[in-house]
Scaffold this motif. Structure first.
Motif, PDB file in Angstrom:
ATOM      1  N   GLY A   1       0.788  -1.166  -0.041  1.00 37.70           N
ATOM      2  CA  GLY A   1       0.144   0.076   0.124  1.00 37.70           C
ATOM      3  C   GLY A   1       0.721   1.237  -0.100  1.00 37.70           C
ATOM      4  N   GLY A   2       2.180   1.214  -0.628  1.00 38.70           N
ATOM      5  CA  GLY A   2       3.071   2.037  -0.577  1.00 38.70           C
ATOM      6  C   GLY A   2       2.808   3.225  -1.536  1.00 38.70           C
ATOM      7  N   SER A   3       1.785   3.549  -2.431  1.00 38.28           N
ATOM      8  CA  SER A   3       1.756   4.280  -3.597  1.00 38.28           C
ATOM      9  C   SER A   3       1.393   5.684  -3.012  1.00 38.28           C
ATOM     10  CB  SER A   3       0.639   3.817  -4.467  1.00 38.28           C
ATOM     11  OG  SER A   3      -0.495   3.622  -4.131  1.00 38.28           O
ATOM     12  N   LYS A   4       0.659   5.902  -1.818  1.00 39.09           N
ATOM     13  CA  LYS A   4       0.038   7.289  -1.564  1.00 39.09           C
ATOM     14  C   LYS A   4      -0.123   7.219   0.046  1.00 39.09           C
ATOM     15  CE  LYS A   4      -4.712   5.511  -2.821  1.00 39.09           C
ATOM     16  NZ  LYS A   4      -5.895   5.965  -3.675  1.00 39.09           N
ATOM     17  N   GLY A   5      -0.772   7.982   0.722  1.00 39.75           N
ATOM     18  CA  GLY A   5      -1.227   8.182   1.938  1.00 39.75           C
ATOM     19  C   GLY A   5      -0.211   7.817   3.102  1.00 39.75           C
ATOM     20  N   LEU A   6      -0.571   6.949   4.011  1.00 38.86           N
ATOM     21  CA  LEU A   6       0.366   6.790   4.928  1.00 38.86           C
ATOM     22  C   LEU A   6       1.515   5.664   4.674  1.00 38.86           C
ATOM     23  CD1 LEU A   6       1.132   6.489   8.045  1.00 38.86           C
ATOM     24  CD2 LEU A   6      -0.708   4.775   8.231  1.00 38.86           C
TER      25      LEU A   6
ATOM     26  N   LYS B   1       2.905   5.570   1.483  1.00 38.38           N
ATOM     27  CA  LYS B   1       4.187   6.746   0.936  1.00 38.38           C
ATOM     28  C   LYS B   1       4.851   7.370   2.068  1.00 38.38           C
ATOM     29  CE  LYS B   1       3.124  10.325  -1.529  1.00 38.38           C
ATOM     30  NZ  LYS B   1       2.899  11.199  -2.899  1.00 38.38           N
ATOM     31  N   ALA B   2       4.033   7.730   2.689  1.00 34.76           N
ATOM     32  CA  ALA B   2       4.900   8.483   4.004  1.00 34.76           C
ATOM     33  C   ALA B   2       5.845   7.522   4.719  1.00 34.76           C
ATOM     34  CB  ALA B   2       3.650   9.055   4.866  1.00 34.76           C
ATOM     35  N   MET B   3       5.280   6.244   5.204  1.00 28.94           N
ATOM     36  CA  MET B   3       6.407   5.460   5.637  1.00 28.94           C
ATOM     37  C   MET B   3       7.606   5.131   4.943  1.00 28.94           C
ATOM     38  SD  MET B   3       5.033   4.508   8.747  1.00 28.94           S
ATOM     39  CE  MET B   3       5.614   2.845   9.083  1.00 28.94           C
ATOM     40  N   ALA B   4       7.354   4.971   3.348  1.00 25.03           N
ATOM     41  CA  ALA B   4       8.297   4.565   2.665  1.00 25.03           C
ATOM     42  C   ALA B   4       9.508   5.847   2.597  1.00 25.03           C
ATOM     43  CB  ALA B   4       7.861   4.389   1.356  1.00 25.03           C
ATOM     44  N   LEU B   5       8.870   7.087   2.593  1.00 24.11           N
ATOM     45  CA  LEU B   5       9.571   8.486   2.435  1.00 24.11           C
ATOM     46  C   LEU B   5      10.541   8.546   3.729  1.00 24.11           C
ATOM     47  CD1 LEU B   5       6.991  10.800   1.152  1.00 24.11           C
ATOM     48  CD2 LEU B   5       9.140  10.344   0.002  1.00 24.11           C
ATOM     49  N   GLU B   6       9.784   8.375   5.019  1.00 27.80           N
ATOM     50  CA  GLU B   6      10.581   8.319   6.284  1.00 27.80           C
ATOM     51  C   GLU B   6      11.767   7.219   6.483  1.00 27.80           C
ATOM     52  OE1 GLU B   6      10.250  10.676   8.752  1.00 27.80           O
ATOM     53  OE2 GLU B   6       8.740  11.873   7.461  1.00 27.80           O
ATOM     54  N   LEU B   7      11.685   6.037   5.818  1.00 33.22           N
ATOM     55  CA  LEU B   7      12.369   4.963   5.994  1.00 33.22           C
ATOM     56  C   LEU B   7      13.399   5.224   4.922  1.00 33.22           C
ATOM     57  CD1 LEU B   7       9.831   1.884   6.494  1.00 33.22           C
ATOM     58  CD2 LEU B   7      11.125   3.219   8.170  1.00 33.22           C
ATOM     59  N   ALA B   8      13.143   5.677   3.829  1.00 36.94           N
ATOM     60  CA  ALA B   8      14.215   5.863   2.730  1.00 36.94           C
ATOM     61  C   ALA B   8      15.081   7.052   3.345  1.00 36.94           C
ATOM     62  CB  ALA B   8      13.614   6.567   1.438  1.00 36.94           C
ATOM     63  N   ALA B   9      14.708   7.898   4.069  1.00 34.85           N
ATOM     64  CA  ALA B   9      15.659   8.852   4.648  1.00 34.85           C
ATOM     65  C   ALA B   9      16.419   8.558   6.029  1.00 34.85           C
ATOM     66  CB  ALA B   9      14.950  10.111   5.359  1.00 34.85           C
ATOM     67  N   LYS B  10      16.132   7.008   6.281  1.00 33.24           N
ATOM     68  CA  LYS B  10      16.847   6.343   7.323  1.00 33.24           C
ATOM     69  C   LYS B  10      17.744   5.222   6.668  1.00 33.24           C
ATOM     70  CE  LYS B  10      13.521   7.258  11.009  1.00 33.24           C
ATOM     71  NZ  LYS B  10      14.175   7.686  12.094  1.00 33.24           N
ATOM     72  N   GLY B  11      17.839   5.440   5.186  1.00 29.26           N
ATOM     73  CA  GLY B  11      18.874   4.073   4.735  1.00 29.26           C
ATOM     74  C   GLY B  11      18.118   3.169   4.343  1.00 29.26           C
TER      75      GLY B  11
ATOM     76  N   LEU C   1      13.696  -0.020  -0.334  1.00 25.82           N
ATOM     77  CA  LEU C   1      12.258  -0.287  -0.296  1.00 25.82           C
ATOM     78  C   LEU C   1      11.637  -0.903  -1.683  1.00 25.82           C
ATOM     79  CD1 LEU C   1      10.926   1.204   2.117  1.00 25.82           C
ATOM     80  CD2 LEU C   1      12.842   2.518   1.309  1.00 25.82           C
ATOM     81  N   LEU C   2      10.638  -1.666  -1.367  1.00 25.12           N
ATOM     82  CA  LEU C   2       9.871  -2.456  -2.302  1.00 25.12           C
ATOM     83  C   LEU C   2       8.505  -1.951  -1.992  1.00 25.12           C
ATOM     84  CD1 LEU C   2       9.305  -4.052  -4.676  1.00 25.12           C
ATOM     85  CD2 LEU C   2       9.382  -6.156  -3.072  1.00 25.12           C
ATOM     86  N   MET C   3       7.957  -1.144  -2.979  1.00 26.80           N
ATOM     87  CA  MET C   3       6.713  -0.519  -2.811  1.00 26.80           C
ATOM     88  C   MET C   3       5.577  -1.138  -3.778  1.00 26.80           C
ATOM     89  SD  MET C   3       8.159   3.156  -3.131  1.00 26.80           S
ATOM     90  CE  MET C   3       6.477   4.132  -3.179  1.00 26.80           C
ATOM     91  N   LEU C   4       4.278  -1.751  -2.885  1.00 29.29           N
ATOM     92  CA  LEU C   4       3.364  -2.693  -3.654  1.00 29.29           C
ATOM     93  C   LEU C   4       2.152  -1.818  -3.488  1.00 29.29           C
ATOM     94  CD1 LEU C   4       4.242  -5.848  -2.472  1.00 29.29           C
ATOM     95  CD2 LEU C   4       5.429  -5.030  -4.381  1.00 29.29           C
TER      96      LEU C   4
END
Length: 325
Positions: free
Chosen positions: A26-31, A33-43, A46-49
């Motif tokens: 559920g990584g394309s929008k909303g929460l 995507k927000a989780m993916a953005l935060e985790l990307a900034a922590k190194g 990501l595999l977003m589905l």
């Protein structure tokens, strides 16, 4: 309490994602995507589905821009998470992930009183909120059980909702699905001890309302009574000022994960509700959680009485209007 959490994170981060593969369902929008953005900034890698390829492509670009290293990998694959065979096929393209985060869900088209919504809306709500979680959890677990155990635990992060603790008229399809997520977390937590004390960690977050496209679409379909009871009977401008962003909610969830919380309430109201209905679910600060439960038992008894009266008045008004037609 926030200062205590921050000091705990600094000394012992129990959710270190640097260099690890994180699947965000559920990584394309909303929460998601927000989780993916935060985790990307922590190194994290990501595999977003999600279902929409176009939305995923845009989200992937944003997440790639948030990465802190050129070595990080960000991939996105369109998949119907409610279809286990599709989930199985996608996950087998990669080595087993270290962390699974399930955020797919919402109810833009399924809100309404039970007598008014269609059976199809009930079915689709369960698919959107529960099937999209349980099938990918099952697929990941089967991959993990075939792979060597990692030095640190693998994490499963489920997303329920404040609605799981508070049945409001108009959420007859949505609330049971979110209660099912909470029940799945309880069941999994104990079941996974079969495979070792430190092999897995199961977490469940309980976000309340946050600003998203899905939330705004949902507002168009909500009965007035539901808006009044949950406090969303405001203009869009007022809601944008009152309702937290997905990034704010994601940051709160990740802070909870980093200190080792298993159940994570995003706001104080949800913290009260969680401890009022915790039962055998895991606690973090046992004494504090118990005291909150005592307070909540009184607070929400009064809330329930008030909401019951308001619902009865609404029903009486509707009957009067109908009699005049």
């Amino acid at each position: 309490m926030k200062l205590d959490i921050l000091s705990l994170v600094g000394s012992n981060n129990k959710f270190n994602v640097e260099g690890k593969l994180v699947v965000v369902a559920g990584g394309s929008k909303g929460l998601g995507k927000a989780m993916a953005l935060e985790l990307a900034a922590k190194g994290a890698n990501l595999l977003m589905l999600a279902r929409s390829a176009d939305t995923l492509r845009i989200a992937r670009q944003e997440v790639q821009a948030a990465c802190i290293s050129s070595k990080q990998i960000v991939d996105a694959i369109a998949v119907d998470l409610a279809r286990p065979e599709e989930v199985h096929r996608v996950l087998h393209r990669y080595h087993p992930p270290d962390i699974l985060i399930c955020t797919a869900g919402g109810t833009p088209d399924q809100v309404g009183f039970l007598a008014d919504i269609s059976p199809q809306a009930i079915t689709s709500c369960m698919e959107l909120n529960y099937y999209t979680t349980i099938f990918i959890v099952q697929s990941c677990l089967r991959l993990w059980l075939k792979a060597p155990q990692t030095p640190s635990p693998r994490h499963i992060v489920l997303t329920s909702s404040t609605a799981a603790f508070l049945g409001l008229p108009g959420y007859g399809a949505y609330t049971p699905a979110k209660v099912a997520i909470r029940a799945l977390a309880d069941t999994l937590r104990q079941e996974l001890f079969l495979y070792g004390k430190d092999a897995f960690r199961v977490h469940c977050s309980f976000p309340g309302t946050f600003m998203s496209t899905s939330f705004l679409e949902e507002q168009e379909n909500k009965p007035g009574l539901l808006k009044a009871l949950e406090g969303t009977d405001h203009t869009r401008l007022e809601l944008e000022q009152r309702v937290p962003s997905p990034r704010t909610v994601a940051q709160s969830i990740i802070r909870g994960l980093e200190v080792g919380k298993e159940y994570i309430a995003v706001d104080f109201q949800t913290e009260l509700l969680l401890n009022n209905m915790r039962g055998p679910s895991p606690r973090f600060w046992a004494v504090w959680d118990f005291l909150l439960g005592v307070v909540a038992a009184v607070v929400f008894w009064w809330f329930r009485r008030g909401s019951d009266r308001r619902t009865m008045r609404e029903g009486q008004s509707r009957r009067v209007r109908d009699s005049r037609v």
